[in-house]
Design an enzyme around this catalytic site. Structure first.
Site, short mmCIF file in Angstrom:
data_model
loop_
_atom_site.label_atom_id
_atom_site.label_comp_id
_atom_site.label_asym_id
_atom_site.label_seq_id
_atom_site.Cartn_x
_atom_site.Cartn_y
_atom_site.Cartn_z
N LYS A 1 -17.85 11.91 9.56
CA LYS A 1 -17.17 13.11 10.07
C LYS A 1 -17.72 13.55 11.43
O LYS A 1 -16.98 14.07 12.26
CB LYS A 1 -17.28 14.25 9.04
CG LYS A 1 -16.50 13.98 7.74
CD LYS A 1 -15.01 13.85 7.99
CE LYS A 1 -14.20 13.76 6.71
NZ LYS A 1 -12.75 13.63 6.97
N THR B 1 -9.00 22.12 -3.10
CA THR B 1 -8.24 20.88 -3.31
C THR B 1 -8.88 20.16 -4.50
O THR B 1 -9.71 20.73 -5.21
CB THR B 1 -8.27 19.98 -2.06
OG1 THR B 1 -9.63 19.69 -1.75
CG2 THR B 1 -7.60 20.64 -0.86
N ASP C 1 0.51 7.41 3.09
CA ASP C 1 -0.59 7.51 2.14
C ASP C 1 -0.75 6.15 1.47
O ASP C 1 0.20 5.38 1.36
CB ASP C 1 -0.31 8.59 1.07
CG ASP C 1 -1.60 9.11 0.44
OD1 ASP C 1 -2.00 10.25 0.76
OD2 ASP C 1 -2.21 8.37 -0.37
N TYR D 1 -20.70 10.27 4.54
CA TYR D 1 -19.59 11.19 4.80
C TYR D 1 -19.87 12.02 6.06
O TYR D 1 -19.02 12.14 6.95
CB TYR D 1 -19.39 12.09 3.58
CG TYR D 1 -18.22 13.03 3.66
CD1 TYR D 1 -16.95 12.63 3.27
CD2 TYR D 1 -18.39 14.34 4.12
CE1 TYR D 1 -15.87 13.50 3.33
CE2 TYR D 1 -17.32 15.22 4.19
CZ TYR D 1 -16.06 14.79 3.79
OH TYR D 1 -15.00 15.65 3.87
P1 ADP Z 1 -8.50 16.66 0.77
O1 ADP Z 1 -9.00 17.43 -0.41
O2 ADP Z 1 -9.52 16.61 1.87
O3 ADP Z 1 -7.17 17.04 1.25
P2 ADP Z 1 -7.56 14.52 -0.89
O4 ADP Z 1 -8.43 13.54 -1.60
O5 ADP Z 1 -6.82 15.54 -1.70
O6 ADP Z 1 -8.44 15.15 0.25
O7 ADP Z 1 -6.46 13.73 -0.05
C1 ADP Z 1 -6.76 12.61 0.69
C2 ADP Z 1 -5.51 11.74 0.74
O8 ADP Z 1 -5.81 10.58 1.51
C3 ADP Z 1 -5.06 11.25 -0.64
O9 ADP Z 1 -3.66 11.46 -0.80
C4 ADP Z 1 -5.40 9.77 -0.62
O10 ADP Z 1 -4.52 8.97 -1.40
C5 ADP Z 1 -5.27 9.45 0.86
N1 ADP Z 1 -6.03 8.25 1.23
C6 ADP Z 1 -7.27 7.90 0.84
N2 ADP Z 1 -7.61 6.72 1.36
C7 ADP Z 1 -6.56 6.31 2.12
C8 ADP Z 1 -6.30 5.17 2.93
N3 ADP Z 1 -7.21 4.18 3.05
N4 ADP Z 1 -5.12 5.09 3.57
C9 ADP Z 1 -4.19 6.07 3.44
N5 ADP Z 1 -4.37 7.16 2.70
C10 ADP Z 1 -5.54 7.30 2.04
#
Ligand code: ADP
Length: 254
Positions: free
Chosen positions: A162, A193, A38, A158
């Site tokens: 997708k 979420t 992440d 978006y």
């Molecule tokens: P969802 O509700 O679809 O699960 P979230 O926003 O809760 O989406 O989770 C998306 C995750 O992806 C978050 O933990 C965020 O920090 C991570 N994320 C966003 N951008 C990046 C990135 N560029 N690289 C790695 N992780 C990312």
């Protein structure tokens, strides 16, 4: 714990929250050894600690999926930790901004497509290079119901990203079908979420109204997406590749 994924090493991106965090818990519950990536180091470490506290194996990696070097480094972390990579859930993503096409900006287009499409491609490429060397694997990409239908909510970047994930999934599935690598996508509908709670908190729509959008009359839980991912990653799905699977309480069947 089930043995569905016992002996398999799986990389999960976006593991710090939402569907990615739930997937980490569910995949570990099915016996997978995990590398959790992440961009947010704190939340990623929290997920890894939660998994290991329950007896699972999880290595956290702070990485930005939209950076080539980071995508490669995540795969290398799996090899360093476990010596193999059998599966990947390319799930990291960012939310779209609500703006019409006419009002949309290059900045938002780049922000959304860099993570949600280019990021999936960079991770997929690194994983496939590794899996080709080791005889195969299973990859699941996170698309969305917005990867199957247009939505018309001012989320064009978006939706385009997708849909791109679905196309990328099919193309890669066909390229590697005879080399033991399966590639599928999950297309979650409305899931409880962070974004769901934000929308409810604005008061623009009620939880009852959101529930009524689904034929099943409720939003999904992250674990209901994660269980489908676990199955696609497992050998039980050995004849499934190139699919974009809507997991949405019947939303796009309407
Ligand atoms: P969802 O509700 O679809 O699960 P979230 O926003 O809760 O989406 O989770 C998306 C995750 O992806 C978050 O933990 C965020 O920090 C991570 N994320 C966003 N951008 C990046 C990135 N560029 N690289 C790695 N992780 C990312």
């Amino acid at each position: 714990m089930t043995g569905l994924l016992t002996g398999k090493t799986v990389l999960v991106t976006g593991a710090g929250s939402g569907i990615g965090r739930s997937a980490a818990e569910v995949l570990a519950g099915h016996g997978a050894d995990l590398v959790l990536a992440d961009i947010n180091g704190d939340t990623c470490h929290e997920t890894a600690e939660s998994v290991t506290a329950k007896g699972g194996n999880a290595v956290p990696v702070v990485a930005d999926v939209s950076r080539e070097d980071d995508a490669d480094a995540m795969v290398e972390a799996a090899i360093r930790a476990y010596g193999r990579l059998d599966g990947a859930f390319n799930n990291a993503g960012v939310d779209g901004a609500f703006e019409s096409v006419a009002e949309s900006t290059v900045e938002n287009w780049d922000r959304v497509t860099d993570v949600n499409l280019k990021g999936v491609w960079l991770c997929l490429r690194a994983e496939i290079r590794r899996m080709l060397a080791s005889g195969g694997g299973s990859i699941v990409n996170t698309s969305s119901t917005g990867g199957l239908v247009g939505m018309g909510l001012g989320l064009s970047a978006y939706v385009a990203a997708k849909h791109g994930v679905v196309g990328l999934t099919k193309a890669a599935a066909l390229e590697y079908a005879t080399q033991g690598i399966r590639v599928n996508a999950v297309c979650p509908g409305t899931v409880r979420t962070g974004m769901y709670h934000q929308v409810v908190a604005t008061g623009v729509v009620t939880e009852e109204q959101i529930a009524a959008m689904q034929p099943i009359n409720r939003p999904g839980d992250p674990a209901e997406i994660a269980e489908a991912v676990a199955w696609l990653l497992s050998d039980h799905a050995s004849f499934v590749t190139g699919q974009a699977w809507a997991i949405d309480g019947g939303l796009v069947a309407q």
